[in-house]
Design a protein around this motif. Sequence first.
Motif, PDB file in Angstrom:
ATOM      1  N   GLY A  91       0.788  -1.218   0.000  1.00  0.00           N
ATOM      2  CA  GLY A  91       0.000   0.000   0.000  1.00  0.00           C
ATOM      3  C   GLY A  91       0.818   1.264   0.000  1.00  0.00           C
ATOM      4  N   ARG A  92       1.931   1.251   0.708  1.00  0.00           N
ATOM      5  CA  ARG A  92       2.780   2.448   0.772  1.00  0.00           C
ATOM      6  C   ARG A  92       3.318   2.806  -0.610  1.00  0.00           C
ATOM      7  N   GLU A  93       3.872   1.827  -1.304  1.00  0.00           N
ATOM      8  CA  GLU A  93       4.409   2.071  -2.642  1.00  0.00           C
ATOM      9  C   GLU A  93       3.300   2.455  -3.612  1.00  0.00           C
ATOM     10  N   THR A  94       2.157   1.792  -3.499  1.00  0.00           N
ATOM     11  CA  THR A  94       1.026   2.089  -4.373  1.00  0.00           C
ATOM     12  C   THR A  94       0.514   3.500  -4.139  1.00  0.00           C
ATOM     13  N   LEU A  95       0.444   3.907  -2.874  1.00  0.00           N
ATOM     14  CA  LEU A  95       0.018   5.262  -2.538  1.00  0.00           C
ATOM     15  C   LEU A  95       0.896   6.293  -3.230  1.00  0.00           C
ATOM     16  N   MET A  96       2.210   6.123  -3.153  1.00  0.00           N
ATOM     17  CA  MET A  96       3.125   7.084  -3.752  1.00  0.00           C
ATOM     18  C   MET A  96       2.973   7.149  -5.266  1.00  0.00           C
ATOM     19  N   LYS A  97       2.725   5.993  -5.890  1.00  0.00           N
ATOM     20  CA  LYS A  97       2.508   5.971  -7.334  1.00  0.00           C
ATOM     21  C   LYS A  97       1.227   6.713  -7.703  1.00  0.00           C
TER      22      LYS A  97
END
Length: 215
Positions: free
Chosen positions: A68-74
Motif C-alpha cells: 500500500g505504501r508504494e502504491t500510494l506514492m505511485k
Amino acid sequence: MDFINKKIKIMVVDDHDLLREGLITLLSAVMDFDVIGQTSNGKETLSFLEDYRPDVILLDVDMPIMNGRETLMKILSLYPHIKVIMLTMHGGMAYESTFMTLGSHSFLVKNTNSDEIIKAIRSVIKGRYYYSTIPQTINVEAICEKHLQLSLNEREREILEFICDNKTNKFISESLKLSENTIRYYRKNIYSKTRTNSITDLVKYSIRNGIISVE
C-alpha cells in the motif's frame, strides 16, 4: 461535485477477499456511492487506473506484489486528484501520522464501523483530510498540503526545469522522448501539486524550494 446528480466513484483494494467483498457490499448500499472496481494488490490497481478514474480509493497497507505504501506514492504521483483512504490492521497515532505525511487523505483501521467509513469518504471527497485519532491541535490540513507541494517525482522535477526555462511541449517531448500528450499531462500535475497558475509563479515556487537556482 454535484452530489445530487453524480455518484462518488469508489475503488476497493485489498488482498483479503472476504474483507474486500464486505466493503463492496457496504458501500454499494449507499445511494450516492458507486463501486467501479476492485483489485488485490498495487500492480493490479495501477493497471486498472490506466483506464478508469475513481474519485476515492480504499487502499490496504499490507498487500503482496506491491504494498500500500508504494502504491500510494505511485497514485499521488500519477493521479493527484484521486483521494486515497488507507486501510490497515495496525492502529495508533504514530502509524497514522506516517501515512499522513506520505500524503494519504485518510487512515482507517479495518475494524472501523461502517458509519465512520462513510464519513471518511464524504470528508475526503470534499477536499478535507480525515484522521480520527490525531489530536485537533495538530494542523492536518497544513501538513498534508505541504506534502502535496513537495511530492514532485523525479520526472516532474525534470519537466519543471524545462517549463521554467520557457520550453515548449514539443521541445520537451523531443528532449525526453515522450509524447506531447504525456508532457501536457505532466504539466497539469505539476501546476496542481505546486498550486501555481503561471510560469512566473512556477519559477518563484521552484526558486523557493531549491529546484532551480538564480545565477
